[in-house]
Enzyme design. Sequence first.
Site, PDB file in Angstrom:
ATOM      1  N   ASP A  68       1.114  -1.416  -0.181  1.00 39.48           N
ATOM      2  CA  ASP A  68      -0.045  -0.466   0.208  1.00 39.48           C
ATOM      3  C   ASP A  68       0.448   1.132  -0.296  1.00 39.48           C
ATOM      4  OD1 ASP A  68       0.928  -0.645   2.736  1.00 39.48           O
ATOM      5  OD2 ASP A  68      -1.127  -1.154   3.289  1.00 39.48           O
ATOM      6  N   ASP A 137      -7.168  -2.299  14.176  1.00 44.27           N
ATOM      7  CA  ASP A 137      -9.101  -2.297  13.835  1.00 44.27           C
ATOM      8  C   ASP A 137      -9.304  -3.447  12.869  1.00 44.27           C
ATOM      9  OD1 ASP A 137      -7.310  -1.936  11.421  1.00 44.27           O
ATOM     10  OD2 ASP A 137      -9.036  -0.005  11.259  1.00 44.27           O
ATOM     11  N   HIS A 139      -7.895  -4.208  10.186  1.00 43.01           N
ATOM     12  CA  HIS A 139      -7.010  -4.247   8.966  1.00 43.01           C
ATOM     13  C   HIS A 139      -6.166  -5.059   8.028  1.00 43.01           C
ATOM     14  CE1 HIS A 139      -4.900  -0.668   9.948  1.00 43.01           C
ATOM     15  NE2 HIS A 139      -3.780  -0.865   9.105  1.00 43.01           N
ATOM     16  N   GLU A 144      -9.259  -1.325   5.390  1.00 41.41           N
ATOM     17  CA  GLU A 144     -10.246  -1.262   6.673  1.00 41.41           C
ATOM     18  C   GLU A 144     -11.682  -2.373   6.949  1.00 41.41           C
ATOM     19  OE1 GLU A 144      -8.528   0.238   8.700  1.00 41.41           O
ATOM     20  OE2 GLU A 144      -7.832   2.506   8.568  1.00 41.41           O
TER      21      GLU A 144
HETATM   22  C1  F6R Z   1       1.263  -1.791   6.252  1.00 42.46           C
HETATM   23  C2  F6R Z   1       0.059  -2.512   6.648  1.00 42.46           C
HETATM   24  C3  F6R Z   1      -0.763  -2.190   7.431  1.00 42.46           C
HETATM   25  C4  F6R Z   1      -0.150  -2.378   8.115  1.00 42.46           C
HETATM   26  C5  F6R Z   1      -0.529  -2.249   9.218  1.00 42.46           C
HETATM   27  C6  F6R Z   1      -0.409  -2.533  10.817  1.00 42.46           C
HETATM   28  O1  F6R Z   1       1.692  -1.798   4.781  1.00 42.46           O
HETATM   29  O2  F6R Z   1      -0.520  -2.921   5.117  1.00 42.46           O
HETATM   30  O3  F6R Z   1      -1.862  -3.268   7.408  1.00 42.46           O
HETATM   31  O4  F6R Z   1       1.190  -4.009   8.909  1.00 42.46           O
HETATM   32  O5  F6R Z   1      -1.409  -1.440   9.648  1.00 42.46           O
HETATM   33  O6  F6R Z   1       1.020  -1.576  11.455  1.00 42.46           O
HETATM   34  P1  F6R Z   1       2.258  -1.637  12.420  1.00 42.46           P
HETATM   35  O7  F6R Z   1       3.313  -3.009  11.552  1.00 42.46           O
HETATM   36  O8  F6R Z   1       2.852  -0.227  12.036  1.00 42.46           O
HETATM   37  O9  F6R Z   1       1.680  -2.054  13.620  1.00 42.46           O
END
Ligand code: F6R
Length: 261
Positions: A68, A137, A139, A144
Site C-alpha cells: 500500500d 482495527d 485491517h 479497513e
Molecule cells: C502496512 C500495512 C498495514 C500494517 C498495519 C500494522 O503496509 O499494510 O496493514 O501492517 O497497519 O502496522 P504496524 O506494523 O506499524 O503495527
Amino acid sequence: MAEVVVVESEARAGELAAGSILDLIAAKPDAVLGLATGSTPLPVYRALAEGVRSRGIDVSSLRGFALDEYVGLPAGHPESYRSVIAREVVQPLGLDPHRIHVPNGALETISDAGEQYELAIERAGGVDVQILGIGTDGHIGFNEPGSSFASATRVKTLTAQTRRDNARFFDSPDDVPMHCITQGLGTILRARHLLLLAFGGGKADAVASAVEGPISASSPGTAIQLHPHATVIVDEAAAGRLQNLDYYRYAWNNKPRWQGL
Ligand code: F6R
C-alpha cells in the site's frame, strides 16, 4: 486454518519468517515478495538482510510489490511507503530498485493507479509470499473494516483509529493522510503464501478475530481463513486472546521440520 506459531521475541519471528523467504529465494531467484510496511515487518527485513549476506544469496533478480501507499504525499516524503521500502528493504538487502514496485499515490494519476498495479502484479506472475502486519482495527494492507473479500488495488479512506495509530510516524496526527491506495483483500488472497506477523498486547484482539473469529468483511483479517497456506507468527502478548493456543503450540512442536512454514 492458519498455522499459528508463537515465538518468544520479535527477533525470533523475524528469523523464522526470513528463513522461509530465503529458502524460497534460493529455489526461485526471481521470486516475487509482497512487502508490508509499518513496524511489524522490520525484524523480518533485518533478518533477511543478514541472511542474504551470510548465505551469499543472489538477490539481483528478486522482485517485490508493496502492499500500500498513502495518497497525495509529496514525492520523496520520508514517510511515503515508497521511501520506507527504499530505506528498510531495497537498500539493506541490496535489491534492484527497478524490480520493486509501490502503488502510485500521486493524485494526478490516482484514478487508474489501482488497475495499473493489479496488471503489474499479474504480469509478474503473482506474489509468491506476502508479508502482512495487522492493524488494531483488524485491517490487512489498508483494507479497513467493511472491505470486500473480492477487492482489488484501489483507494480507501483510513479509519480515525488507523490514522491515530500511524501518527507516530508524522509530526502531528493531522499530517497522516486521509486516503491510501492498497492491494485489495482479493489481491492478497491470490498470493501463494501469506505470512502474517503481530507483536504486543495491542494486537491480541485483532489476531484472535483474524484467526478464530467468524469470517466477516467487518474484520478484514479474517480473510486469511480463506487462504490455503497462511502462517501467523505472533509473540506471547499478541497470542494472548487465542482460544486454541494449546493446540497451536502442540501442532507446531510436533510439525515435521521438513515441511517448513
Ligand atoms: C502496512 C500495512 C498495514 C500494517 C498495519 C500494522 O503496509 O499494510 O496493514 O501492517 O497497519 O502496522 P504496524 O506494523 O506499524 O503495527
